[in-house]
Write an enzyme that holds these catalytic residues in place. Structure first.
Site, short mmCIF file in Angstrom:
data_model
loop_
_atom_site.label_atom_id
_atom_site.label_comp_id
_atom_site.label_asym_id
_atom_site.label_seq_id
_atom_site.Cartn_x
_atom_site.Cartn_y
_atom_site.Cartn_z
CG PHE A 115 -2.52 -1.44 -4.02
CD1 PHE A 115 -1.46 -2.11 -3.42
CD2 PHE A 115 -3.53 -0.94 -3.22
CE1 PHE A 115 -1.41 -2.27 -2.04
CE2 PHE A 115 -3.49 -1.10 -1.84
CZ PHE A 115 -2.42 -1.76 -1.25
CG HIS A 170 -3.77 19.73 11.64
ND1 HIS A 170 -3.02 20.85 11.96
CD2 HIS A 170 -3.05 18.65 12.07
CE1 HIS A 170 -1.90 20.46 12.56
NE2 HIS A 170 -1.90 19.14 12.64
CB CYS A 178 -4.19 24.25 8.77
SG CYS A 178 -4.70 23.58 10.37
CG ASP A 220 2.20 -2.34 -10.58
OD1 ASP A 220 1.02 -1.93 -10.65
OD2 ASP A 220 2.91 -2.13 -9.59
N GLY A 265 -4.81 0.72 -11.08
CA GLY A 265 -5.85 -0.20 -10.63
C GLY A 265 -5.29 -1.52 -10.14
CD GLN A 308 5.77 -3.85 -7.82
OE1 GLN A 308 6.23 -4.34 -6.78
NE2 GLN A 308 4.71 -3.05 -7.82
CG ASP A 368 0.41 7.86 -3.37
OD1 ASP A 368 -0.64 7.30 -3.01
OD2 ASP A 368 1.40 7.24 -3.81
CG ASP A 400 -4.45 3.87 -8.59
OD1 ASP A 400 -5.32 3.91 -9.47
OD2 ASP A 400 -4.70 3.68 -7.40
N GLY A 437 5.34 -1.61 -4.55
CA GLY A 437 5.53 -2.80 -3.74
C GLY A 437 6.23 -2.57 -2.43
CB CYS A 466 -0.28 24.34 12.29
SG CYS A 466 -1.19 23.82 10.81
#
Length: 390
Positions: free
Chosen positions: A96, A354, A312, A146, A94, A195, A272, A92, A222, A310
């Protein structure tokens, strides 16, 4: 370097199946990207991330600038060598994190003046500085600096005029970010960030301006900044599919499993969020049939795994391990409840594995459904199963 190919599309939605080629490897989309804030996905070895299907992870420009610093990063040739991850990384800008400092920072046209949260030093972040840091990190995908438009400003919902001022500054910073990125000769890919707050007309203006700049990829920023869920979904339904179809689309900081599937339906390729790792450390686990609170007393004697479907390490254990009663080699809910109550380190490690496995496997199932032309049916089944409850 970035190459993006569309492999399949869904006729009932804006969903698409893609292949993203970056300097450190190929990423199959739609994809979830685990967050490695300080150069590590908390509690998980890089080998485990690879085994569970992680194709690309995040690094945090702001925090890595604070610690260990650019000199250390440069000595390792960038973030890949430092954290021993040989697949793609997205960093990113920076922005945020600086925005999150609140009263500790001052935003001007030139950039952001702020006090270091580590030692109080006076520091300055600008589009140019962000590009220089991310170039040193050598991340495969670099984000423009941004200003994250907040949902609320001074105790009231951000007005359209306030959101416009913020969006227009981000647009000017996009130009500066791109100019500096190109001046540095960075061989990786720079994404622009749309944005505009909760205002669709501002989102559209931002989008059109960024498309004219011809970035290799685009992000929607945003969102998930304190707004009601219905407003977030409204922006998600408006913006992503209007971005260029031949370029990757990234929805930043989102979200729940339901958000991911709906985001895919709206044309998003990349996601993400800290939710799977943060919730794991706080005892909330994601399963096919809803969320499970491992701290609840009812799990004290429960022999079941977190999710019987699952595979995992927490649910299914390691290969070749089984018990005389026919059970698998995974860990019971009772054991994970015990670890959590005792504050044992193994507890959040297993629950993090998990939750990340669940998110990555969900995206694998989405890709398979798109490949088979069955995304609509998958979407309906997913909703029904998650609503059933554990």
């Amino acid at each position: 370097m970035l190459k993006f190919e569309i492999l399949a599309t869904d006729t009932s939605s804006h969903a698409r199946r893609g292949k993203l080629t970056l300097n450190h490897g190929v990423v199959q989309t739609p994809i979830f990207m685990p967050v490695g804030t300080y150069g590590t996905v908390k509690g998980v070895m890089p080998r485990s991330l690879r085994e569970m299907g992680a194709q690309i992870i995040l690094g945090n420009t702001f925090h890595l600038w604070m610690r260990p610093g650019l000199d250390v990063m440069q000595s390792f040739g960038g973030l890949h060598g430092f954290e021993q991850w040989d697949k793609p990384i997205l960093t990113d800008s920076g922005g945020f994190q600086v925005w999150s400092l609140g009263s500790m920072r001052k935003i001007t046209e030139e950039g952001v003046h702020f006090a270091s949260p580590v030692n109080g030093d006076k520091l300055f972040m600008s589009p140019e500085v962000s590009m220089q840091i991310q170039t040193t990190l050598n991340s495969d995908i670099v984000m423009q600096l941004d200003e994250c438009t907040p949902y609320e400003t001074n105790g009231h919902k951000t007005t359209e005029a306030e959101a416009r001022k913020s969006m227009e500054m981000s647009r000017r910073w996009a130009v500066r970010s791109k100019n500096e990125f190109e001046r540095l000769g960075n061989p990786n890919a720079l994404f622009g960030i749309v944005q505009g707050g909760m205002y669709k007309n501002l989102r559209q203006e931002s989008l059109e301006a960024l498309v004219e700049m011809d970035f290799p990829g685009y992000a929607v920023g945003g969102v998930s900044v304190g707004e009601p869920k219905d407003e977030m979904l409204d922006i998600m339904a408006h913006t992503p599919h209007r971005l260029p179809a031949h370029k990757p689309r990234y929805l930043m900081g989102v979200g729940t499993p339901e958000d991911l599937v709906e985001g895919v339906a709206q044309g998003v390729d990349m996601f993400d969020c800290v939710m799977p790792t943060r919730n794991a450390r706080n005892g909330t686990l994601f399963t096919r049939y809803g969320d499970l609170k491992i701290r609840n007393a009812r799990h004290k004697t429960d022999h079941q795994p977190l999710d019987p479907s699952c595979t995992c390490h927490a649910c299914a254990g390691t290969e070749g391990v089984s018990w005389n009663d026919g059970g698998r080699g995974g860990f019971s809910r009772a054991y994970l409840h015990h670890l959590d109550r005792c504050g044992e380190m193994l507890g959040p490690m297993l629950t993090t594995i998990h939750n990340l496995h669940y998110y990555l496997n969900l995206m694998r199932e989405v890709r398979e459904a798109l490949d088979a032309g069955q995304f609509g049916a998958f979407r309906a089944r997913f909703k029904a199963e998650r609503a059933r409850g554990v």
